[in-house]
Design an enzyme around this catalytic site. Structure first.
Site, PDB file in Angstrom:
ATOM      1  N   LYS A   1       0.838  -1.203   0.000  1.00 46.02           N
ATOM      2  CA  LYS A   1       0.000   0.000   0.000  1.00 46.02           C
ATOM      3  C   LYS A   1       0.868   1.245   0.000  1.00 46.02           C
ATOM      4  O   LYS A   1       0.556   2.242  -0.644  1.00 46.02           O
ATOM      5  CB  LYS A   1      -0.962  -0.021   1.187  1.00 46.02           C
ATOM      6  CG  LYS A   1      -1.950  -1.169   1.054  1.00 46.02           C
ATOM      7  CD  LYS A   1      -3.242  -1.020   1.790  1.00 46.02           C
ATOM      8  CE  LYS A   1      -4.168  -2.154   1.335  1.00 46.02           C
ATOM      9  NZ  LYS A   1      -5.331  -2.368   2.142  1.00 46.02           N
TER      10      LYS A   1
ATOM     11  N   LYS B   1      -3.965 -11.377  -5.967  1.00 46.01           N
ATOM     12  CA  LYS B   1      -5.104 -12.004  -5.284  1.00 46.01           C
ATOM     13  C   LYS B   1      -6.388 -11.260  -5.638  1.00 46.01           C
ATOM     14  O   LYS B   1      -6.364 -10.059  -5.947  1.00 46.01           O
ATOM     15  CB  LYS B   1      -4.896 -12.045  -3.765  1.00 46.01           C
ATOM     16  CG  LYS B   1      -5.012 -10.714  -3.063  1.00 46.01           C
ATOM     17  CD  LYS B   1      -5.210 -10.896  -1.554  1.00 46.01           C
ATOM     18  CE  LYS B   1      -5.628  -9.553  -0.949  1.00 46.01           C
ATOM     19  NZ  LYS B   1      -6.432  -9.635   0.229  1.00 46.01           N
TER      20      LYS B   1
ATOM     21  N   LYS C   1     -11.060  -6.665  -2.914  1.00 46.73           N
ATOM     22  CA  LYS C   1     -12.161  -5.681  -2.965  1.00 46.73           C
ATOM     23  C   LYS C   1     -11.682  -4.349  -3.516  1.00 46.73           C
ATOM     24  O   LYS C   1     -12.418  -3.640  -4.168  1.00 46.73           O
ATOM     25  CB  LYS C   1     -12.675  -5.396  -1.552  1.00 46.73           C
ATOM     26  CG  LYS C   1     -13.382  -6.521  -0.900  1.00 46.73           C
ATOM     27  CD  LYS C   1     -14.037  -5.992   0.377  1.00 46.73           C
ATOM     28  CE  LYS C   1     -13.701  -6.875   1.554  1.00 46.73           C
ATOM     29  NZ  LYS C   1     -12.630  -6.378   2.404  1.00 46.73           N
TER      30      LYS C   1
HETATM   31  N1  AQP Z   1      -8.165 -13.468  -2.581  1.00 50.67           N
HETATM   32  C1  AQP Z   1      -8.386 -14.023  -1.402  1.00 50.67           C
HETATM   33  N2  AQP Z   1      -8.349 -15.364  -1.257  1.00 50.67           N
HETATM   34  C2  AQP Z   1      -8.588 -15.955  -0.056  1.00 50.67           C
HETATM   35  N3  AQP Z   1      -8.891 -15.242   1.069  1.00 50.67           N
HETATM   36  C3  AQP Z   1      -8.947 -13.904   0.966  1.00 50.67           C
HETATM   37  N4  AQP Z   1      -9.220 -12.931   1.856  1.00 50.67           N
HETATM   38  C4  AQP Z   1      -9.147 -11.729   1.247  1.00 50.67           C
HETATM   39  N5  AQP Z   1      -8.830 -11.880  -0.050  1.00 50.67           N
HETATM   40  C5  AQP Z   1      -8.702 -13.229  -0.252  1.00 50.67           C
HETATM   41  C6  AQP Z   1      -9.581 -13.162   3.249  1.00 50.67           C
HETATM   42  O1  AQP Z   1     -10.857 -12.555   3.460  1.00 50.67           O
HETATM   43  C7  AQP Z   1     -10.945 -12.138   4.828  1.00 50.67           C
HETATM   44  C8  AQP Z   1     -11.546 -10.779   4.908  1.00 50.67           C
HETATM   45  O2  AQP Z   1     -10.703  -9.854   4.249  1.00 50.67           O
HETATM   46  P1  AQP Z   1     -10.695  -8.325   4.654  1.00 50.67           P
HETATM   47  O3  AQP Z   1     -12.003  -7.732   4.415  1.00 50.67           O
HETATM   48  O4  AQP Z   1     -10.169  -8.205   6.042  1.00 50.67           O
HETATM   49  O5  AQP Z   1      -9.672  -7.626   3.726  1.00 50.67           O
HETATM   50  P2  AQP Z   1      -8.423  -8.092   2.940  1.00 50.67           P
HETATM   51  O6  AQP Z   1      -7.773  -9.281   3.542  1.00 50.67           O
HETATM   52  O7  AQP Z   1      -7.542  -6.920   2.755  1.00 50.67           O
HETATM   53  O8  AQP Z   1      -9.155  -8.550   1.618  1.00 50.67           O
HETATM   54  P3  AQP Z   1      -9.477  -7.736   0.315  1.00 50.67           P
HETATM   55  O9  AQP Z   1     -10.676  -8.335  -0.284  1.00 50.67           O
HETATM   56  O10 AQP Z   1      -8.263  -7.673  -0.541  1.00 50.67           O
HETATM   57  O11 AQP Z   1      -9.874  -6.303   0.801  1.00 50.67           O
HETATM   58  P4  AQP Z   1      -9.191  -4.902   0.509  1.00 50.67           P
HETATM   59  O12 AQP Z   1      -9.057  -4.839  -0.970  1.00 50.67           O
HETATM   60  O13 AQP Z   1     -10.214  -3.932   1.059  1.00 50.67           O
HETATM   61  O14 AQP Z   1      -7.893  -4.860   1.229  1.00 50.67           O
HETATM   62  C9  AQP Z   1      -9.539 -12.239   5.412  1.00 50.67           C
HETATM   63  O15 AQP Z   1      -9.458 -13.374   6.251  1.00 50.67           O
HETATM   64  C10 AQP Z   1      -8.665 -12.433   4.215  1.00 50.67           C
HETATM   65  O16 AQP Z   1      -7.521 -13.213   4.518  1.00 50.67           O
END
Ligand code: AQP
Length: 333
Positions: free
Chosen positions: A111, A193, A196
């Protein structure tokens, strides 16, 4: 009964990666563990959010938790900002965390690279807030996707350090990372990966996407060279599609490979789209069926239960540190 804690951010839209890597396992584990599932809206504001949308997404995510199968009768669902102890314990843990260990976090480095010198202090401190979330509930197990593994290791280090310096206070948690689905990749770029916050919306299938969108996203999914449909680490795009197929159908890899033997990528994409649409249809219906009143009651109960446990841990922490309120000092004097 041992405890689990996990959470997701109400940022953007929850996708298949979040579900297959995390939420799905919460549903399974809730029967074996005393379970706490949090909507981590304080983590969400480490990136700029539209306030109205953030409030809406917080409610939507709570509905999604219930719709995927988290049972509020046995699990505690609550909103992070409803329990002030999360922010309070974060301050304490900030005072024992080291800059060097936070600088090593790959999520921060990624980030920071994108935002250069404008990267927020909250982004830097994100893993400490996560440690506070987990440690407040004396958690045994934290079911997360692989991207959170490093943050979990930091959580353990902070718990061990605090226990060593101030006496046994925190349970040291373990990560629960699934063997399959721990890292679902973007449909547009299998090197990244599914996320969101990805600007490329075509790479992520959202749990609330409609049938047309799901169809379109799988149709446009990138594939590898060659034609064979089999699990193969050297062909990450097809392996990612097959992993999603495996997790949604519950079929074994060799069963899936023989089903697709001699068939083309188009067939795999078509079947995967159909399976996903059917899998997500009842979930969307369930999300829509939960009334505001029902949700309000669930989150009120969750807040009360979470507050009680979090407050007890925080009071122990403060006592160990020699920090107490003015009233208690007066009583003692
Ligand atoms: N691509 C992924 N594959 C498997 N697990 C995933 N997680 C996130 N992306 C994947 C798991 O989802 C849970 C919730 O995630 P989060 O909302 O805490 O945010 P994050 O890990 O940062 O996931 P994102 O979707 O990539 O969100 P943004 O883009 O907002 O940062 C966690 O347990 C995570 O491991």
């Amino acid at each position: 009964m041992k405890r689990i804690f996990s959470g997701a951010q109400p940022t953007g839209n929850i996708h298949l990666g979040n579900y297959l890597g995390a939420l799905r396992n919460w549903v399974a584990l809730q029967h074996e563990y005393e379970s706490f599932f949090c909507i981590v809206n304080l983590h969400a504001i480490t990136a700029r959010q539209d306030p109205k949308l953030l409030a809406e997404k917080t409610g939507e995510l709570a509905r999604i938790y219930i719709a995927v199968g988290i049972d509020p009768g046995i699990s505690t669902i609550f909103v992070q900002s409803d329990v002030a102890a999360h922010a309070e314990l974060t301050w304490v843990l900030n005072c024992i965390a080291r800059m060097s260990e936070l600088e090593r976090m790959t999520q921060f480095k990624d980030k920071a690279r994108k935002q250069s010198e404008n990267v927020g202090v909250g982004v830097f401190d994100y893993p400490v807030l996560m440690a506070a979330d987990i440690l407040l509930y004396q958690t045994d197990l934290v079911p997360v996707g692989e991207d959170q593994k490093q943050h979990l290791e930091l959580t353990r280090d902070l718990a061990i350090r605090f226990n060593r310096d101030y006496g046994d206070t925190f349970r040291v948690p373990d990560a629960y990372i699934p063997k399959v689905g721990a890292r679902i990749m973007s449909l547009s770029d299998p090197a990244k990966k599914m996320s969101k916050s990805d600007d490329d919306l075509a790479g992520s299938v959202m749990l609330l996407d409609d049938a047309d969108n799901i169809q379109r996203k799988f149709k446009r999914a990138v594939t590898d060279s060659g034609t064979e449909i089999r699990f193969d680490a050297t062909r990450p795009a097809i392996t990612n599609l097959l992993t999603i197929f495996q997790l949604l159908t519950g079929q074994a890899p060799d069963e899936i490979e023989s089903h697709f033997a001699g068939k083309g990528y188009g067939q795999l994409k078509q079947e995967l789209a159909e399976i996903t649409i059917e899998f997500l249809r009842p979930l969307r219906e369930k999300v829509e069926s939960i009334s505001d009143k029902e949700l309000g009651t669930i989150l009120d109960q969750g807040r009360q239960k979470a507050r009680g446990i979090a407050q007890a841990t925080l009071e122990t922490v403060m006592a160990r540190l020699g920090i107490s309120g003015a009233k208690e000092l007066l009583v003692r004097n």
